[in-house]
Design an enzyme around this catalytic site. Structure first.
Site, PDB file in Angstrom:
ATOM      1  CE1 TYR A   1       1.035  -9.215  11.790  1.00  0.00           C
ATOM      2  CE2 TYR A   1      -0.606  -9.472  10.090  1.00  0.00           C
ATOM      3  CZ  TYR A   1       0.526  -8.863  10.570  1.00  0.00           C
ATOM      4  OH  TYR A   1       1.153  -7.889   9.831  1.00  0.00           O
TER       5      TYR A   1
ATOM      6  CG  ASP B   1       3.924  -9.348   3.606  1.00  0.00           C
ATOM      7  OD1 ASP B   1       3.905 -10.170   2.670  1.00  0.00           O
ATOM      8  OD2 ASP B   1       3.065  -9.298   4.494  1.00  0.00           O
ATOM      9  CG  ASP B   2       3.211  -3.574   4.470  1.00  0.00           C
ATOM     10  OD1 ASP B   2       2.471  -4.288   5.152  1.00  0.00           O
ATOM     11  OD2 ASP B   2       4.252  -3.049   4.919  1.00  0.00           O
TER      12      ASP B   2
ATOM     13  CD  GLU C   1       4.819  -6.182   7.959  1.00  0.00           C
ATOM     14  OE1 GLU C   1       5.309  -6.954   7.120  1.00  0.00           O
ATOM     15  OE2 GLU C   1       3.601  -5.987   8.047  1.00  0.00           O
ATOM     16  CG  ASP C   2       2.745  -2.326   8.898  1.00  0.00           C
ATOM     17  OD1 ASP C   2       2.447  -2.694   7.751  1.00  0.00           O
ATOM     18  OD2 ASP C   2       2.070  -2.611   9.897  1.00  0.00           O
TER      19      ASP C   2
ATOM     20  NE  ARG D   1       0.707   1.113   6.769  1.00  0.00           N
ATOM     21  CZ  ARG D   1       0.727  -0.037   6.121  1.00  0.00           C
ATOM     22  NH1 ARG D   1       0.618  -0.056   4.841  1.00  0.00           N
ATOM     23  NH2 ARG D   1       0.887  -1.193   6.746  1.00  0.00           N
TER      24      ARG D   1
ATOM     25  CG  ASN E   1      -6.318  -6.257   8.014  1.00  0.00           C
ATOM     26  OD1 ASN E   1      -7.377  -6.817   8.185  1.00  0.00           O
ATOM     27  ND2 ASN E   1      -5.319  -6.788   7.325  1.00  0.00           N
TER      28      ASN E   1
ATOM     29  CE  LYS F   1       2.931  -9.676   7.876  1.00  0.00           C
ATOM     30  NZ  LYS F   1       2.785  -8.640   6.874  1.00  0.00           N
TER      31      LYS F   1
HETATM   32  P1  NAD Z   1      -1.154   3.128   2.494  1.00  0.00           P
HETATM   33  O1  NAD Z   1      -1.100   4.138   3.561  1.00  0.00           O
HETATM   34  O2  NAD Z   1       0.034   2.886   1.662  1.00  0.00           O
HETATM   35  O3  NAD Z   1      -2.350   3.493   1.487  1.00  0.00           O
HETATM   36  C1  NAD Z   1      -3.594   3.983   1.865  1.00  0.00           C
HETATM   37  C2  NAD Z   1      -4.180   4.689   0.661  1.00  0.00           C
HETATM   38  O4  NAD Z   1      -5.534   5.005   0.933  1.00  0.00           O
HETATM   39  C3  NAD Z   1      -3.484   5.986   0.296  1.00  0.00           C
HETATM   40  O5  NAD Z   1      -3.261   6.008  -1.081  1.00  0.00           O
HETATM   41  C4  NAD Z   1      -4.496   7.063   0.652  1.00  0.00           C
HETATM   42  O6  NAD Z   1      -4.428   8.170  -0.216  1.00  0.00           O
HETATM   43  C5  NAD Z   1      -5.784   6.323   0.437  1.00  0.00           C
HETATM   44  N1  NAD Z   1      -6.907   6.913   1.157  1.00  0.00           N
HETATM   45  C6  NAD Z   1      -6.922   7.450   2.384  1.00  0.00           C
HETATM   46  N2  NAD Z   1      -8.158   7.893   2.676  1.00  0.00           N
HETATM   47  C7  NAD Z   1      -8.923   7.610   1.609  1.00  0.00           C
HETATM   48  C8  NAD Z   1     -10.280   7.821   1.301  1.00  0.00           C
HETATM   49  N3  NAD Z   1     -11.112   8.402   2.161  1.00  0.00           N
HETATM   50  N4  NAD Z   1     -10.741   7.388   0.099  1.00  0.00           N
HETATM   51  C9  NAD Z   1      -9.909   6.795  -0.763  1.00  0.00           C
HETATM   52  N5  NAD Z   1      -8.618   6.575  -0.522  1.00  0.00           N
HETATM   53  C10 NAD Z   1      -8.131   6.977   0.645  1.00  0.00           C
HETATM   54  O7  NAD Z   1      -1.609   1.790   3.165  1.00  0.00           O
HETATM   55  P2  NAD Z   1      -1.534   0.321   2.549  1.00  0.00           P
HETATM   56  O8  NAD Z   1      -0.285  -0.356   2.936  1.00  0.00           O
HETATM   57  O9  NAD Z   1      -1.848   0.392   1.112  1.00  0.00           O
HETATM   58  O10 NAD Z   1      -2.680  -0.400   3.372  1.00  0.00           O
HETATM   59  C11 NAD Z   1      -4.019   0.038   3.231  1.00  0.00           C
HETATM   60  C12 NAD Z   1      -4.928  -0.884   4.011  1.00  0.00           C
HETATM   61  O11 NAD Z   1      -4.857  -2.187   3.467  1.00  0.00           O
HETATM   62  C13 NAD Z   1      -4.577  -1.027   5.497  1.00  0.00           C
HETATM   63  O12 NAD Z   1      -5.755  -1.090   6.244  1.00  0.00           O
HETATM   64  C14 NAD Z   1      -3.870  -2.343   5.571  1.00  0.00           C
HETATM   65  O13 NAD Z   1      -4.026  -2.963   6.836  1.00  0.00           O
HETATM   66  C15 NAD Z   1      -4.618  -3.112   4.505  1.00  0.00           C
HETATM   67  N6  NAD Z   1      -3.825  -4.230   4.005  1.00  0.00           N
HETATM   68  C16 NAD Z   1      -4.377  -5.462   4.076  1.00  0.00           C
HETATM   69  C17 NAD Z   1      -3.670  -6.550   3.627  1.00  0.00           C
HETATM   70  C18 NAD Z   1      -4.265  -7.923   3.681  1.00  0.00           C
HETATM   71  O14 NAD Z   1      -3.542  -8.897   3.641  1.00  0.00           O
HETATM   72  N7  NAD Z   1      -5.552  -8.036   3.744  1.00  0.00           N
HETATM   73  C19 NAD Z   1      -2.393  -6.375   3.121  1.00  0.00           C
HETATM   74  C20 NAD Z   1      -1.851  -5.093   3.057  1.00  0.00           C
HETATM   75  C21 NAD Z   1      -2.590  -4.019   3.495  1.00  0.00           C
END
Ligand code: NAD
Length: 551
Positions: free
Chosen positions: A108, A272-273, A249-250, A160, A412, A178
């Site tokens: 993963y 899940d996201d 997912e994504d 995404r 991530n 997953k």
């Molecule tokens: P998403 O695309 O829904 O959200 C991303 C957000 O970041 C958007 O609101 C966008 O406007 C904002 N953004 C983009 N560039 C930016 C900048 N320069 N400054 C501030 N904000 C900015 O994505 P998501 O599902 O919310 O996921 C975001 C990240 O979190 C990904 O890297 C994902 O892998 C990670 N994530 C990690 C876990 C975990 O378990 N650790 C879980 C879910 C998501």
């Protein structure tokens, strides 16, 4: 459930059609390779088809590890593990379960991100189902090609993928990964797991021109045609696999929130996201508060990012604060978002619907550091998928405002992490209460060794799936994620906290998942959402349903 055995095949209902000989060796759910006993070799017609020495599964696992550890490139390791998955599922899952710390980052995040980017190049055997927009009106028929009864579907449209954007059908690596974790972490039988990619095209031009790309070479279908296709899939999945749990997912923001709202009460489903991330992050905050002794209701949390993860986490924190006595208005004042345009404030027009609740009456602020100086948050949560955004100045400012700042760099894969563990500790004088999305090694600072742990959804979703299956849940509610967050935080020990770990050690994951599953099932029973009577011992009932890959 027992480990995969010769009775586990698709044809097991009819003993006369039990697979034998090469059909057994070529079926990854049945195959044990050189691990077949003398008796099994006789019974299954395997004599002569295998070298004579019988290896124990332990010896087979050692051989896998020996070969795997010779490889230095994580993607090569991913490919090797994938090949094992295709040959011998029980051995694959045994290696995963027994070495989850080492294997999770390979099957993963972070390696799966790279594997999706190179999906076409490393493609060997299909896994799961690819359903294309051109298959409209035939989705149920196509799902019937799947030879097993699916209990859980993880579905993506690839728009995404992690923080990597639109990877189209190459995003299939994510549902596959997953579901591997569903089995390894929560013991959901591999036969119940169905990864699905809805291929509606990709807007990634480089991919469309990539000779190795596996998906449809067309731009994404959107609007009514997209919605009708998803609707057909959701209905067909329930028709073909009654009671199936569907995990979104994504999906990109513009579909993820809509689809969750549309289906959450109609179909046993979750995102899940949005929801899994929320529970894992809230659990981390509960752990951090055990260290500081502060109350949740006194926290001010600033998110970098305003997408699925950020608003999902904020929504659950809001519910937790309200449960602890705040009004909704008071709770809202504790959660702030910064997106690519700066602080989310009411003055900004054209905000996406999912951000509106968190748009405060406040002057515009263009950047994170200024927002921190003005708002003085107790916690910052990075979920913007932009690497390096928790700069030394940001971290120093948090350490200046707070004795023990809560710093979660959850994006991530590793390249998108807001900061490394080492940076988080260095720039806060070792005082940060830190969690990360991607794994980081322990850090030695001020004579202490701090062990950062991943605030990874994999602590939550496997248990949610197991709990839902165990009680035949009719739907998955916000209350269930709240109970999962409380349960996860409860399982963090004092010695975890002393070494800076806000989550339990990963090798405890099956115990963690079983406890979370029990919490999910209990919540389902409490709210009349279980499809079977409540057992006298819910935890034991859940544990009895867990697949054990050891043979
Ligand atoms: P998403 O695309 O829904 O959200 C991303 C957000 O970041 C958007 O609101 C966008 O406007 C904002 N953004 C983009 N560039 C930016 C900048 N320069 N400054 C501030 N904000 C900015 O994505 P998501 O599902 O919310 O996921 C975001 C990240 O979190 C990904 O890297 C994902 O892998 C990670 N994530 C990690 C876990 C975990 O378990 N650790 C879980 C879910 C998501």
């Amino acid at each position: 459930m027992a480990a995969a055995n010769p009775d586990d095949g698709a044809a097991s209902d009819n003993p006369t059609s039990m697979p034998r000989g090469l059909d057994v060796l070529r079926n990854p759910l049945l195959n044990k390779g050189t691990g077949f006993t003398e008796k099994e070799r006789d019974a299954l017609g395997l004599r002569g088809l295998l070298p004579p020495h019988v290896h124990s599964q332990e010896e087979q696992a050692e051989r896998v590890l020996l070969n795997l550890r010779k490889l230095s490139d994580p993607l090569d390791k991913f490919v090797a593990l994938n090949a094992l998955h295709d040959r011998n599922e029980s051995l694959f899952f045994r290696v995963l379960c027994d070495h989850i710390d080492e294997m999770q980052p390979l099957v993963y995040t972070p390696t799966v991100g790279l594997a999706c980017q190179k999906f076409g190049q490393i493609f060997q055997r299909p896994r799961g189902m690819f359903i294309g927009i051109n298959d409209r009106d035939n989705v149920a028929k196509i799902l019937r090609n799947w030879p097993y009864h699916a209990g859980i579907i993880v579905v993506t449209d690839g728009e995404r993928i992690l923080g990597l954007g639109d990877l189209g059908a190459n995003g299939m690596g994510i549902p596959v990964g997953k579901l591997s974790l569903y089995t390894a972490c929560a013991g959901i039988h591999p036969r119940l797991c169905l990864p699905v990619t809805l291929d509606v095209g990709t807007n990634n031009e480089a991919l469309r021109n990539d000779p190795y790309y596996v998906g449809l070479r067309q731009r994404r279908v959107t609007g009514a045609a997209y919605d009708e296709f998803v609707e057909e899939f959701m209905s067909a999945a329930q028709e073909v696999f009654p009671g199936v749990l569907i995990q979104f997912e994504d999906f990109a923001n513009h579909n993820a929130f809509r689809l969750l709202e549309k289906y959450r009460n109609r179909v046993c489903s979750f995102n899940d996201d949005i929801q899994g991330t929320a529970a894992v992050a809230l659990a981390g905050i509960f752990s951090a508060l055990r260290v500081t002794g502060a109350k949740l209701t006194d926290q001010k949390i600033l998110f970098l990012g305003a997408g699925e993860a950020a608003t999902g986490i904020a929504d659950l924190i809001l519910s937790a604060m309200i449960a602890q006595g705040l009004s909704r208005e008071e709770a809202l004042r504790s959660c702030w978002l910064v997106d690519s345009q700066g602080l989310v404030v009411r003055e900004r027009t054209k905000l996406a619907a999912h951000k509106l609740a968190y748009a405060h009456d406040h002057p515009r602020v263009g950047d994170l550091l200024t927002a921190i100086k003005m708002l003085r948050p107790t916690a910052i949560v990075g979920v913007a998928a932009v690497g390096g955004t928790f700069t030394p100045e940001v971290l120093e400012e948090m350490a200046c405002i707070n004795e023990q700042p809560i710093i979660f760099a959850l994006s991530n894969p590793t390249s998108q992490a807001e900061c490394t563990a080492e940076e988080a500790y260095r720039w806060t004088g070792g005082r940060a209460l830190f969690a990360c999305g991607s794994p980081f090694d322990p850090v030695r600072i001020n004579g202490r060794t701090l062990v950062p742990r991943q605030g990874n959804n994999s602590y939550i979703f496997p248990g949610v799936g197991l709990g839902a299956i165990a009680c035949n849940a009719k739907s998955i509610t916000a209350d269930m994620f709240m109970s999962a967050a409380h349960k996860l935080a409860h399982l963090v020990t004092e010695s975890d906290l002393q070494q800076g770990s806000l989550y339990p050690a990963l090798p405890r994951i099956r115990e963690v998942s079983a406890s979370i599953a029990a919490a999910i099932a209990e919540t389902a029973h409490k709210h009349g959402l279980a499809g079977k009577p409540m057992p006298s011992d819910v935890l034991q009932d859940v544990q009895a349903q867990m697949f054990d890959p050891h043979y």
